[in-house]
Scaffold this motif. Sequence first.
Motif, PDB file in Angstrom:
ATOM      1  N   MET A 156      -4.441   0.390   4.350  1.00  0.00           N
ATOM      2  CA  MET A 156      -3.041   0.579   3.630  1.00  0.00           C
ATOM      3  C   MET A 156      -2.676  -0.885   4.089  1.00  0.00           C
ATOM      4  O   MET A 156      -1.720  -1.426   3.092  1.00  0.00           O
ATOM      5  CB  MET A 156      -2.515   1.571   4.483  1.00  0.00           C
ATOM      6  CG  MET A 156      -1.119   1.905   3.422  1.00  0.00           C
ATOM      7  SD  MET A 156      -1.449   2.550   1.839  1.00  0.00           S
ATOM      8  CE  MET A 156       0.142   3.434   1.533  1.00  0.00           C
ATOM      9  N   ASN A 157      -2.947  -1.388   5.221  1.00  0.00           N
ATOM     10  CA  ASN A 157      -2.347  -2.676   5.542  1.00  0.00           C
ATOM     11  C   ASN A 157      -2.957  -3.844   4.496  1.00  0.00           C
ATOM     12  O   ASN A 157      -2.038  -4.787   4.126  1.00  0.00           O
ATOM     13  CB  ASN A 157      -2.749  -3.029   6.862  1.00  0.00           C
ATOM     14  CG  ASN A 157      -1.995  -2.035   8.080  1.00  0.00           C
ATOM     15  OD1 ASN A 157      -0.954  -1.665   7.592  1.00  0.00           O
ATOM     16  ND2 ASN A 157      -2.338  -1.972   9.237  1.00  0.00           N
ATOM     17  N   ILE A 182      -3.372  -3.371   1.469  1.00  0.00           N
ATOM     18  CA  ILE A 182      -2.528  -3.408   0.105  1.00  0.00           C
ATOM     19  C   ILE A 182      -1.252  -4.007   0.384  1.00  0.00           C
ATOM     20  O   ILE A 182      -0.911  -4.738  -0.482  1.00  0.00           O
ATOM     21  CB  ILE A 182      -2.494  -2.070  -0.140  1.00  0.00           C
ATOM     22  CG1 ILE A 182      -3.932  -1.497  -0.759  1.00  0.00           C
ATOM     23  CG2 ILE A 182      -1.356  -1.696  -1.108  1.00  0.00           C
ATOM     24  CD1 ILE A 182      -3.705  -0.153  -1.162  1.00  0.00           C
ATOM     25  N   VAL A 185       6.140   1.669  -0.168  1.00  0.00           N
ATOM     26  CA  VAL A 185       4.977   2.051   0.559  1.00  0.00           C
ATOM     27  C   VAL A 185       5.072   2.044   1.929  1.00  0.00           C
ATOM     28  O   VAL A 185       4.384   2.542   2.691  1.00  0.00           O
ATOM     29  CB  VAL A 185       3.948   0.589   0.291  1.00  0.00           C
ATOM     30  CG1 VAL A 185       2.766   0.330   0.963  1.00  0.00           C
ATOM     31  CG2 VAL A 185       3.555   0.752  -1.225  1.00  0.00           C
ATOM     32  N   LEU A 204       3.920   4.695   4.555  1.00  0.00           N
ATOM     33  CA  LEU A 204       3.007   4.521   5.768  1.00  0.00           C
ATOM     34  C   LEU A 204       3.598   4.961   6.870  1.00  0.00           C
ATOM     35  O   LEU A 204       3.158   5.611   7.938  1.00  0.00           O
ATOM     36  CB  LEU A 204       2.921   3.010   5.954  1.00  0.00           C
ATOM     37  CG  LEU A 204       1.749   2.390   5.299  1.00  0.00           C
ATOM     38  CD1 LEU A 204       1.620   1.031   5.717  1.00  0.00           C
ATOM     39  CD2 LEU A 204       0.521   3.024   6.002  1.00  0.00           C
ATOM     40  N   ASP A 214      -7.915  10.383  -1.099  1.00  0.00           N
ATOM     41  CA  ASP A 214      -7.699   9.140  -0.453  1.00  0.00           C
ATOM     42  C   ASP A 214      -8.129   7.965  -1.226  1.00  0.00           C
ATOM     43  O   ASP A 214      -7.389   7.214  -1.528  1.00  0.00           O
ATOM     44  CB  ASP A 214      -8.069   9.176   0.887  1.00  0.00           C
ATOM     45  CG  ASP A 214      -7.122   9.030   1.959  1.00  0.00           C
ATOM     46  OD1 ASP A 214      -5.867   9.271   1.730  1.00  0.00           O
ATOM     47  OD2 ASP A 214      -7.408   8.720   3.046  1.00  0.00           O
ATOM     48  N   SER A 266      -6.165   7.863  -4.487  1.00  0.00           N
ATOM     49  CA  SER A 266      -4.811   7.083  -4.357  1.00  0.00           C
ATOM     50  C   SER A 266      -5.182   5.589  -3.941  1.00  0.00           C
ATOM     51  O   SER A 266      -4.201   4.759  -4.415  1.00  0.00           O
ATOM     52  CB  SER A 266      -4.072   7.860  -3.009  1.00  0.00           C
ATOM     53  OG  SER A 266      -4.150   6.943  -1.939  1.00  0.00           O
ATOM     54  N   TYR A 267      -6.185   5.322  -3.135  1.00  0.00           N
ATOM     55  CA  TYR A 267      -6.297   3.742  -3.144  1.00  0.00           C
ATOM     56  C   TYR A 267      -6.491   3.147  -4.324  1.00  0.00           C
ATOM     57  O   TYR A 267      -6.331   2.122  -4.634  1.00  0.00           O
ATOM     58  CB  TYR A 267      -7.477   3.589  -1.978  1.00  0.00           C
ATOM     59  CG  TYR A 267      -6.851   3.548  -0.462  1.00  0.00           C
ATOM     60  CD1 TYR A 267      -7.371   4.661   0.255  1.00  0.00           C
ATOM     61  CD2 TYR A 267      -5.884   2.768   0.014  1.00  0.00           C
ATOM     62  CE1 TYR A 267      -7.117   4.573   1.704  1.00  0.00           C
ATOM     63  CE2 TYR A 267      -5.423   3.081   1.154  1.00  0.00           C
ATOM     64  CZ  TYR A 267      -5.901   3.780   2.098  1.00  0.00           C
ATOM     65  OH  TYR A 267      -5.601   3.907   3.365  1.00  0.00           O
ATOM     66  N   MET A 326      -3.595   2.495  -6.261  1.00  0.00           N
ATOM     67  CA  MET A 326      -2.897   1.440  -5.857  1.00  0.00           C
ATOM     68  C   MET A 326      -3.388  -0.067  -5.851  1.00  0.00           C
ATOM     69  O   MET A 326      -2.863  -1.025  -6.374  1.00  0.00           O
ATOM     70  CB  MET A 326      -2.461   1.453  -4.248  1.00  0.00           C
ATOM     71  CG  MET A 326      -1.401   2.613  -4.076  1.00  0.00           C
ATOM     72  SD  MET A 326      -0.864   2.247  -2.045  1.00  0.00           S
ATOM     73  CE  MET A 326      -1.482   4.074  -1.623  1.00  0.00           C
ATOM     74  N   LEU A 346       0.912   6.541  -4.120  1.00  0.00           N
ATOM     75  CA  LEU A 346       1.522   7.152  -2.929  1.00  0.00           C
ATOM     76  C   LEU A 346       1.944   8.333  -3.079  1.00  0.00           C
ATOM     77  O   LEU A 346       1.990   9.320  -2.043  1.00  0.00           O
ATOM     78  CB  LEU A 346       2.979   6.396  -2.866  1.00  0.00           C
ATOM     79  CG  LEU A 346       2.960   4.990  -2.682  1.00  0.00           C
ATOM     80  CD1 LEU A 346       4.385   4.069  -2.590  1.00  0.00           C
ATOM     81  CD2 LEU A 346       2.267   4.471  -1.356  1.00  0.00           C
ATOM     82  N   LYS A 373      -0.930  10.475  -1.946  1.00  0.00           N
ATOM     83  CA  LYS A 373      -1.204  10.180  -0.553  1.00  0.00           C
ATOM     84  C   LYS A 373      -0.135  11.385   0.389  1.00  0.00           C
ATOM     85  O   LYS A 373      -0.736  11.897   1.509  1.00  0.00           O
ATOM     86  CB  LYS A 373      -0.655   8.901   0.082  1.00  0.00           C
ATOM     87  CG  LYS A 373      -1.312   8.199   1.317  1.00  0.00           C
ATOM     88  CD  LYS A 373      -1.617   6.780   1.324  1.00  0.00           C
ATOM     89  CE  LYS A 373      -2.714   6.020   1.964  1.00  0.00           C
ATOM     90  NZ  LYS A 373      -3.715   6.958   2.356  1.00  0.00           N
TER      91      LYS A 373
END
Lengths: 88, 94
Positions: A1-2, A4, A45, A49, B3, B6-7, B10, B52, B55
């Motif tokens: 996620m970081n 992204i 985002v 997170l 997951d 979702s990635y 994104m 998101l 997620k």
Amino acid sequence: MNGIIIAMLLALLIPIYEAYRDSHIWQKMLAFASIATKTSMMILVVSVLRDDWMIGVVGVLILSVGNAALMLLAHVIKRSDEAGLYEP
Amino acid sequence: MIDGLSYGLMIVGLIFWFWGTLPLVGDRSVLFKLHSLSVSDTLGSMSMIAGLLLKIPREWPLLVLALISLAIWNTVLGYVLAYCSYRGEGEDDE
């Protein structure tokens, strides 16, 4: 996620560079519109997170109010163009 | 699985972002840049928000609100910028 978020930061640098480089007002307005959307997306985002709703609400508010302010600014610039306040 | 999806969404959004923002630095006209920018910013951001949503489904009211305001505001902003920056016939009708 970081990763992204870092990629989003890189994508944000492009309109910032464009706003710095170009002197034409409408090109700058395009860059600012893109910056507004990208920053509010990054806030969303980060809010997911951190699992923090308040940051998410701020992101959605910036999305709505930021774009609304840019619309008003566009109309002001158009009117001042028509009134010939600034040389093209 | 979720997951990964979702990635994936994104990353698709990020690709849209870069695809629409890179022409911004070129020397094309305002309307050309505006078209690719508003398409990519809107669709790319919407696919990111869908990612998101997958997620953290619990936060769906906020993310659906972001989706709706993104779809409306970004589209209308693109129209307003096009209308205000367009010289020529746009100036005659008041």
